[in-house]
Design a protein around this motif. Structure first.
Motif, mmCIF file in Angstrom:
data_model
loop_
_atom_site.group_PDB
_atom_site.id
_atom_site.type_symbol
_atom_site.label_atom_id
_atom_site.label_comp_id
_atom_site.label_asym_id
_atom_site.label_seq_id
_atom_site.Cartn_x
_atom_site.Cartn_y
_atom_site.Cartn_z
ATOM 1 N N GLN A 210 -73.527 -45.469 26.162
ATOM 2 C CA GLN A 210 -74.082 -46.276 27.251
ATOM 3 C C GLN A 210 -74.700 -47.516 26.599
ATOM 4 O OE1 GLN A 210 -75.309 -42.871 26.966
ATOM 5 N NE2 GLN A 210 -73.458 -42.333 28.085
ATOM 6 N N VAL A 211 -74.849 -48.589 27.387
ATOM 7 C CA VAL A 211 -75.444 -49.783 26.799
ATOM 8 C C VAL A 211 -76.948 -49.572 26.620
ATOM 9 C CG1 VAL A 211 -73.680 -51.381 27.578
ATOM 10 C CG2 VAL A 211 -75.668 -50.946 29.040
ATOM 11 N N ASP B 256 -76.563 -56.956 31.857
ATOM 12 C CA ASP B 256 -77.951 -57.193 31.428
ATOM 13 C C ASP B 256 -77.996 -58.175 30.269
ATOM 14 O OD1 ASP B 256 -78.596 -55.205 33.196
ATOM 15 O OD2 ASP B 256 -78.862 -53.658 31.658
ATOM 16 N N SER C 196 -71.540 -54.869 30.493
ATOM 17 C CA SER C 196 -72.967 -54.892 30.828
ATOM 18 C C SER C 196 -73.366 -56.242 31.407
ATOM 19 C CB SER C 196 -73.790 -54.630 29.561
ATOM 20 O OG SER C 196 -75.144 -54.881 29.825
ATOM 21 N N THR D 93 -70.692 -48.644 32.199
ATOM 22 C CA THR D 93 -70.526 -50.072 32.508
ATOM 23 C C THR D 93 -69.048 -50.438 32.302
ATOM 24 O OG1 THR D 93 -71.283 -50.510 30.251
ATOM 25 C CG2 THR D 93 -72.884 -50.892 32.005
#
Ligand SMILES: Cc1ncc(C[n+]2csc(CCOP(=O)(O)OP(=O)(O)O)c2C)c(N)n1
Ligand code: SF4
Length: 291
Positions: free
Chosen positions: A129-130, A149, A147, A143
């Motif tokens: 996961q990021v 973010d 991502s 994602t």
């Protein structure tokens, strides 16, 4: 005199082949040996993650705590036994995501602990996961479109929180890592080292191949670690390479300043007002006084 191998436990690392954390483990044992630390006088504290498994492979005392909770436990150890060397071994997710509430206060209080963050720019243990330091548009298991973010800048963040020693090093350079880790441990006060430690299994962008030739030692380029302003200026360029493939990645000691530690202030208060050892005494001391 102890050799690096003498600091290893007999537990074999379960990391994937080629994981940057192997290099970090080698650098830590070299740093311990070169500093002549006695294993029974060192306490490693970690949270949860592939990186947080590192203390299992060391012979010194260690506490494998909950996800994100290494710092408060390390502070407790240091306050109870200021004579011990206390080191937090953590990851970018553990430290800057779930554990992020603790960093500002440990840094601004200048507790004499060393925080070594193995930054692979993903969550490795939970399978891709990021994390807060992932670059924009990095693909991960949650994602699938990349991502959205913006990444957090670990160096600028810890400088802003008031850490008195802030550095960055790279798992592909054993000599540099060993030097920086030694300086961080020797520093009296809160020290933070971000270690770029690639995860070849899940992060296919920020790899050893990617960083090779990009990392530049700022101290060799004339950066003066006694200047807070200069440290911030260099820190703000830390993530430039995410947006500009030509930009270098700064490593080295960004900032170092000597200030009174939390334990030293605590000792002053105890000397002046006396230590309250007994719980009832503490409760009584906190009761409102009648005039
Ligand atoms: C309270 C809690 N929430 C979530 C998890 C799941 N979890 C375990 S490790 C981890 C992320 C670790 O990331 P990082 O610190 O970057 O370590 P890495 O595995 O990449 O070295 C998460 C979300 C957990 N163990 N406990
Ligand atoms: S998943 Fe990544 S961080 Fe975890 S052990 Fe494997 S290579 Fe290392």
């Amino acid at each position: 005199m102890l050799k690096p191998a003498d600091y290893r436990s007999d537990v074999e690392p379960t990391w994937c082949a080629g994981c940057g954390d192997f290099g970090v483990l080698a650098a830590i044992t070299r740093a311990f040996a070169e500093l002549g630390l006695e294993p029974h006088r060192v306490v490693s504290v970690s949270g949860i993650g592939c990186s947080s498994r590192l203390p299992l492979f060391l012979k010194n005392y260690s506490i494998h705590t909950l996800h994100g909770r290494a710092i408060p436990v390390a502070i407790g150890v240091k306050l109870a036994r200021p004579d011990l060397t206390v080191i937090v071994e953590t990851g970018d997710g553990d430290l800057f995501s779930i554990g992020a509430g603790h960093n500002p206060h440990a840094a601004r209080r200048n507790v004499d602990i060393t925080v070594l963050c193995m930054d692979n720019q993903v969550y490795g243990l939970t399978k891709n996961q990021v994390s807060p330091t992932s670059r924009e548009w990095l693909y991960g298991s949650l994602t699938p479109y990349g991502s959205i973010d913006r990444p957090l800048n670990p160096i600028a963040t810890m400088l802003a929180f008031g850490a008195t020693f802030v550095a960055q090093t790279y798992a592909g350079n054993l000599q540099h890592m060993t030097y920086v880790i030694k300086e961080a441990i020797k520093h009296r006060g809160f020290s933070f080292v971000n270690i770029i430690s690639p995860c070849p299994t899940f992060n296919r962008v920020d790899t050893f191949q990617y960083y090779k030739g990009k990392v530049k030692d700022i101290n060799q380029l004339g950066h003066d670690p006694s200047s807070y302003e200069a440290a911030l200026r260099v820190a703000f360029h830390d993530l430039d390479h995410y947006y500009d493939p030509e930009a270098p990645v700064p490593i080295g000691i960004f900032y170092r300043v000597q200030m009174e530690t939390y334990e030293e202030r605590m000792a002053k208060v105890k000397a002046r007002y006396g230590g309250l050892e007994d719980l009832q005494e503490i409760i009584d001391a906190c009761k409102p006084k009648r005039v």
